[in-house]
Design a protein around this motif. Sequence first.
Motif, PDB file in Angstrom:
ATOM      1  N   PHE A 124       0.816  -1.208   0.000  1.00  0.00           N
ATOM      2  CA  PHE A 124       0.000   0.000   0.000  1.00  0.00           C
ATOM      3  C   PHE A 124       0.858   1.270   0.000  1.00  0.00           C
ATOM      4  N   TYR A 125       2.001   1.233   0.701  1.00  0.00           N
ATOM      5  CA  TYR A 125       2.810   2.462   0.813  1.00  0.00           C
ATOM      6  C   TYR A 125       4.300   2.144   0.807  1.00  0.00           C
ATOM      7  N   PRO A 126       4.846   1.718  -0.336  1.00  0.00           N
ATOM      8  CA  PRO A 126       6.293   1.495  -0.425  1.00  0.00           C
ATOM      9  C   PRO A 126       7.060   2.799  -0.204  1.00  0.00           C
ATOM     10  N   ALA A 127       8.270   2.653   0.309  1.00  0.00           N
ATOM     11  CA  ALA A 127       9.064   3.831   0.656  1.00  0.00           C
ATOM     12  C   ALA A 127      10.517   3.594   0.287  1.00  0.00           C
ATOM     13  N   THR A 128      11.350   4.588   0.558  1.00  0.00           N
ATOM     14  CA  THR A 128      12.765   4.485   0.205  1.00  0.00           C
ATOM     15  C   THR A 128      13.493   3.454   1.047  1.00  0.00           C
ATOM     16  N   ASN A 129      12.961   3.130   2.217  1.00  0.00           N
ATOM     17  CA  ASN A 129      13.478   2.007   3.011  1.00  0.00           C
ATOM     18  C   ASN A 129      12.316   1.388   3.771  1.00  0.00           C
ATOM     19  N   ASP A 130      12.513   0.181   4.275  1.00  0.00           N
ATOM     20  CA  ASP A 130      11.407  -0.546   4.895  1.00  0.00           C
ATOM     21  C   ASP A 130      11.502  -0.596   6.411  1.00  0.00           C
ATOM     22  N   ASP A 131      12.111   0.420   7.019  1.00  0.00           N
ATOM     23  CA  ASP A 131      12.063   0.544   8.475  1.00  0.00           C
ATOM     24  C   ASP A 131      10.717   1.156   8.853  1.00  0.00           C
ATOM     25  N   ILE A 132       9.692   0.350   8.694  1.00  0.00           N
ATOM     26  CA  ILE A 132       8.302   0.743   8.880  1.00  0.00           C
ATOM     27  C   ILE A 132       7.594  -0.421   9.559  1.00  0.00           C
ATOM     28  N   LEU A 133       6.691  -0.112  10.465  1.00  0.00           N
ATOM     29  CA  LEU A 133       5.941  -1.171  11.128  1.00  0.00           C
ATOM     30  C   LEU A 133       4.551  -0.677  11.508  1.00  0.00           C
ATOM     31  N   ALA A 134       3.712  -1.617  11.883  1.00  0.00           N
ATOM     32  CA  ALA A 134       2.384  -1.305  12.400  1.00  0.00           C
ATOM     33  C   ALA A 134       2.345  -1.637  13.886  1.00  0.00           C
ATOM     34  N   VAL A 135       1.793  -0.714  14.647  1.00  0.00           N
ATOM     35  CA  VAL A 135       1.583  -0.891  16.081  1.00  0.00           C
ATOM     36  C   VAL A 135       0.123  -1.300  16.269  1.00  0.00           C
ATOM     37  N   GLY A 136      -0.122  -2.477  16.857  1.00  0.00           N
ATOM     38  CA  GLY A 136      -1.480  -2.968  17.044  1.00  0.00           C
ATOM     39  C   GLY A 136      -1.856  -3.006  18.514  1.00  0.00           C
ATOM     40  N   VAL A 137      -2.807  -2.179  18.904  1.00  0.00           N
ATOM     41  CA  VAL A 137      -3.191  -2.040  20.307  1.00  0.00           C
ATOM     42  C   VAL A 137      -4.470  -2.836  20.559  1.00  0.00           C
ATOM     43  N   MET A 138      -4.394  -3.804  21.453  1.00  0.00           N
ATOM     44  CA  MET A 138      -5.539  -4.667  21.749  1.00  0.00           C
ATOM     45  C   MET A 138      -6.407  -4.002  22.815  1.00  0.00           C
ATOM     46  N   LEU A 139      -7.534  -3.444  22.382  1.00  0.00           N
ATOM     47  CA  LEU A 139      -8.455  -2.820  23.333  1.00  0.00           C
ATOM     48  C   LEU A 139      -9.314  -3.849  24.044  1.00  0.00           C
ATOM     49  N   ASP A 140      -9.357  -5.060  23.500  1.00  0.00           N
ATOM     50  CA  ASP A 140     -10.080  -6.178  24.112  1.00  0.00           C
ATOM     51  C   ASP A 140      -9.147  -7.377  24.182  1.00  0.00           C
ATOM     52  N   ASP A 141      -9.496  -8.344  25.033  1.00  0.00           N
ATOM     53  CA  ASP A 141      -8.795  -9.623  24.987  1.00  0.00           C
ATOM     54  C   ASP A 141      -8.906 -10.168  23.569  1.00  0.00           C
ATOM     55  N   THR A 142      -7.805 -10.629  23.008  1.00  0.00           N
ATOM     56  CA  THR A 142      -7.764 -11.021  21.599  1.00  0.00           C
ATOM     57  C   THR A 142      -7.335 -12.471  21.480  1.00  0.00           C
ATOM     58  N   SER A 143      -8.129 -13.241  20.721  1.00  0.00           N
ATOM     59  CA  SER A 143      -7.878 -14.668  20.543  1.00  0.00           C
ATOM     60  C   SER A 143      -8.263 -15.066  19.128  1.00  0.00           C
ATOM     61  N   LEU A 144      -7.971 -16.303  18.773  1.00  0.00           N
ATOM     62  CA  LEU A 144      -8.396 -16.808  17.469  1.00  0.00           C
ATOM     63  C   LEU A 144      -9.904 -16.739  17.318  1.00  0.00           C
ATOM     64  N   GLU A 145     -10.633 -16.976  18.404  1.00  0.00           N
ATOM     65  CA  GLU A 145     -12.093 -17.038  18.330  1.00  0.00           C
ATOM     66  C   GLU A 145     -12.725 -15.716  17.915  1.00  0.00           C
ATOM     67  N   ASN A 146     -12.123 -14.598  18.332  1.00  0.00           N
ATOM     68  CA  ASN A 146     -12.733 -13.319  17.946  1.00  0.00           C
ATOM     69  C   ASN A 146     -11.965 -12.594  16.848  1.00  0.00           C
ATOM     70  N   GLY A 147     -11.207 -13.359  16.053  1.00  0.00           N
ATOM     71  CA  GLY A 147     -10.644 -12.799  14.830  1.00  0.00           C
ATOM     72  C   GLY A 147      -9.284 -12.156  14.968  1.00  0.00           C
ATOM     73  N   ALA A 148      -8.405 -12.751  15.764  1.00  0.00           N
ATOM     74  CA  ALA A 148      -7.054 -12.200  15.926  1.00  0.00           C
ATOM     75  C   ALA A 148      -6.326 -12.122  14.588  1.00  0.00           C
ATOM     76  N   MET A 149      -5.434 -11.158  14.475  1.00  0.00           N
ATOM     77  CA  MET A 149      -4.578 -11.051  13.297  1.00  0.00           C
ATOM     78  C   MET A 149      -3.635 -12.246  13.241  1.00  0.00           C
ATOM     79  N   LEU A 150      -3.387 -12.738  12.032  1.00  0.00           N
ATOM     80  CA  LEU A 150      -2.462 -13.835  11.784  1.00  0.00           C
ATOM     81  C   LEU A 150      -1.283 -13.294  10.993  1.00  0.00           C
ATOM     82  N   VAL A 151      -0.069 -13.694  11.372  1.00  0.00           N
ATOM     83  CA  VAL A 151       1.145 -13.236  10.694  1.00  0.00           C
ATOM     84  C   VAL A 151       1.981 -14.452  10.317  1.00  0.00           C
ATOM     85  N   VAL A 152       2.545 -14.427   9.100  1.00  0.00           N
ATOM     86  CA  VAL A 152       3.438 -15.486   8.643  1.00  0.00           C
ATOM     87  C   VAL A 152       4.859 -15.131   9.084  1.00  0.00           C
ATOM     88  N   PRO A 153       5.433 -15.865  10.045  1.00  0.00           N
ATOM     89  CA  PRO A 153       6.775 -15.523  10.541  1.00  0.00           C
ATOM     90  C   PRO A 153       7.823 -15.568   9.428  1.00  0.00           C
TER      91      PRO A 153
END
Length: 297
Positions: A124-153
Amino acid sequence: MITQQQVAQYREEGWLVVPELLNDLMRRRMKEALAQWVEQSRKVSSHTDVFDLERGHSADEPRLRRIKQPHRNHPVFEEFIRSKPVLEVLEALLGPALRLQNSKLNLKSPRFGSPVEWHQDWAFYPATNDDILAVGVMLDDTSLENGAMLVVPGSHKGPTYDHHDADGRFCGALDPNAPGLGLERAVPIVGRAGSVSFHHVRAIHGSAQNRSTMSRNFLLYEVCAADAFPLMGVPDFEDFNSRLLQGGPTIVPRFRDTPVRMPLPPALNQGSIYENQSASGKRFFDQVEVPQQAAST
């Protein structure tokens, strides 16, 4: 705020979760702001500059899937991303000079919270370098059951995949059948309310629909090193510099050789990622209406 071992995990796997980075007082203030937005959304029937609506939204039953740019619409969200504990983590991962790109509050309400198809933020937003990240703040308890984000290590070390539809237009979703994705290795990013995740801009991630009876409200900030300049340009340099979280402005971008695909031609369905991905012809996550009687409080 984090150890060298945690930094090493982020470098190797492309993600990290830090428990209790958001304190209870600030979390309550965020939840109060969200409740006010939900009430205000009863007056609208289509997407606005603040509200992105779920299917079936109405005044009687408000259904929101995203609050756009909460840091511009309530001071508590700006306060959090500029707080010392958060900046200490960001500095350990990105370096001393930091810029906020954007923010959004994704809402996964019980029974109907929308999925997000597999993608890389880098598309979505390529840049001159990839020192970029997303900060994800869990306002609720987060689990697989309620749709947690999945990341491929480790996917942040791989290629940038095609996020275009059959007509060659950007759609913000990759083909889940593309070879080498490693989706079977994806790990859920879970934690108690107040936990905060960090994932690399090139990491492959997505999330399923919330079919549980518990909400999953997930606040996201995109943060970059101050010398990562967007390849799509800087339309407002004054605003660009106003989003500095730490360090001074620069006109000297830092370049790194990273795989780039431009988000061009633009999506026909402009708006949030949900609108972009609606043009994708290949879906991975199902979306169904869970019967009302299946929910409990």
